[in-house]
Scaffold this motif. Structure first.
Motif, PDB file in Angstrom:
ATOM      1  N   MET A 100       0.834  -1.211   0.000  1.00  0.00           N
ATOM      2  CA  MET A 100       0.000   0.000   0.000  1.00  0.00           C
ATOM      3  C   MET A 100       0.861   1.251   0.000  1.00  0.00           C
ATOM      4  SD  MET A 100      -2.767   1.026   2.943  1.00  0.00           S
ATOM      5  CE  MET A 100      -3.703   2.549   2.918  1.00  0.00           C
ATOM      6  N   TYR A 101       0.534   2.174  -0.904  1.00  0.00           N
ATOM      7  CA  TYR A 101       1.169   3.495  -0.943  1.00  0.00           C
ATOM      8  C   TYR A 101       2.692   3.412  -1.069  1.00  0.00           C
ATOM      9  CZ  TYR A 101      -3.319   5.494   0.574  1.00  0.00           C
ATOM     10  OH  TYR A 101      -4.636   5.871   0.674  1.00  0.00           O
ATOM     11  N   GLN A 114       2.335  -1.840  -6.894  1.00  0.00           N
ATOM     12  CA  GLN A 114       1.052  -2.121  -6.246  1.00  0.00           C
ATOM     13  C   GLN A 114       0.127  -2.924  -7.163  1.00  0.00           C
ATOM     14  OE1 GLN A 114      -0.275   1.120  -3.347  1.00  0.00           O
ATOM     15  NE2 GLN A 114       0.925   2.332  -4.798  1.00  0.00           N
ATOM     16  N   TYR A 172      -2.611   2.652  -5.718  1.00  0.00           N
ATOM     17  CA  TYR A 172      -3.223   1.716  -4.768  1.00  0.00           C
ATOM     18  C   TYR A 172      -4.697   1.528  -5.085  1.00  0.00           C
ATOM     19  CZ  TYR A 172      -4.760  -0.371  -0.367  1.00  0.00           C
ATOM     20  OH  TYR A 172      -5.312  -1.214   0.581  1.00  0.00           O
TER      21      TYR A 172
END
Length: 315
Positions: A100-101, A114, A172
């Motif tokens: 994530m991120y 991602q 994401y």
């Protein structure tokens, strides 16, 4: 008053085989632990086998470890071949692992990190294992998405790998939207087989290591606010566990926390964003995912609706 579904509601899982990706920590760990405690034979499919072994040692029941790096299609193929040599059936495939991120990075195959990890790696793994599931009555593919599929989210077919510009949140959101679109298109194709179903879940806002890559301005506020706005990994795993084990679950459904804005609470049936249900985009993404991964599924395209007729607001 809505039912407060917990692990106490889980049926006996003895005789079932479950493969859980990313199961050495966080949501995946809690998911695998609960399945093992209820009698399932559980495989922790993890990138770090040492950490996977440590996680398995903390669980009760029949738990083994399989090396799997979703950022490498070679690793995905090797893991699938190993599982096929070890197992004669799979009842539950829990596509849980994710990032994530992350800062701008690419996988070993050149995909945006991602999208490559959260979607393409799981797409390939599912396709390579699905024929171990199709003959098994009641088998399920459960893919973990996120409320992030609504945030700045679209499938950017014109720049799928974010080569022109990069947004951590946008990338994401694309990957989590892809998780849902994959689930819905997979269910459409599975519907004519009558055994395996595809279901999605999301954990709400859970206190896990997943947010470690959040931009610096967000990390400190998240740390301060975490006790107030997040729930434990064990609670966050409940939507996945319900999607995997509740006998009332139907293919094409989506489970998340039942509290306000689906942030916290006991799991219930929820709905995803309107664009996630767009069949044309689902099918285009599926075809592109097959091309990118080189994995063809052992099921044909279907024009049947993947969604059950029941209302998506019941518990």
């Amino acid at each position: 008053m809505r039912e407060k579904w917990t692990t106490a509601n889980m049926p006996d899982q003895r005789g079932r085989v479950a493969v859980v990706t990313g199961a050495n920590t966080g949501l995946g760990y809690e998911t695998a632990k609960a399945l093992a405690e209820h009698g399932a034979s559980v495989v922790l499919a993890v990138r770090d086998v040492h950490k996977g072994g440590q996680a398995a040692a903390r669980m009760t029941g029949d738990v083994t470890v399989q090396a799997l790096d979703l950022t490498s299609l070679d690793s995905v193929r090797t893991a699938a071949a190993s599982l096929r040599s070890r197992l004669d059936r799979i009842d539950l495939l829990i596509n849980n692992a994710g990032v994530m991120y992350t800062p701008k990075q690419i996988t070993q195959d050149g995909f945006e990190m991602q999208f490559g990890t959260n979607h393409l790696g799981h797409f390939a793994l599912t396709g390579l294992l699905l024929d171990l599931m199709l003959p098994v009555p009641g088998s399920r593919v459960v893919t973990v998405s996120s409320t992030g599929h609504r945030i700045r989210a679209a499938i950017h077919f014109d720049d799928l790998q974010w080569e022109r510009s990069y947004s951590r949140a946008g990338a994401y959101g694309q990957s989590k939207l892809a998780n849902l679109m994959f689930t819905y298109e997979l269910q459409r194709r599975l519907a004519t087989h009558g055994t395996t179903v595809a279901v999605a879940a999301h954990p709400g806002l859970s206190s896990t290591e997943l947010t470690r890559n959040s931009p610096a301005p967000l990390r400190l506020p998240l740390t301060w606010l975490a006790p107030l706005i997040t729930q434990t990994p064990a609670m966050g795993a409940l939507p996945t566990l319900r999607a995997a084990t509740d006998p009332a679950v139907l293919g094409g459904q989506y489970y998340g926390p039942g509290g306000r804005n689906e942030v916290k609470g006991h799991p219930r049936l929820v709905t995803s964003s309107p664009q996630s249900y767009e069949a044309a985009i689902q099918q285009r993404l599926w075809a592109l995912s097959e091309d990118l991964t080189g994995v063809q599924f052992p099921i044909a395209e279907s024009h049947q609706s993947p969604f059950p007729s029941e209302s998506a607001t019941t518990t």
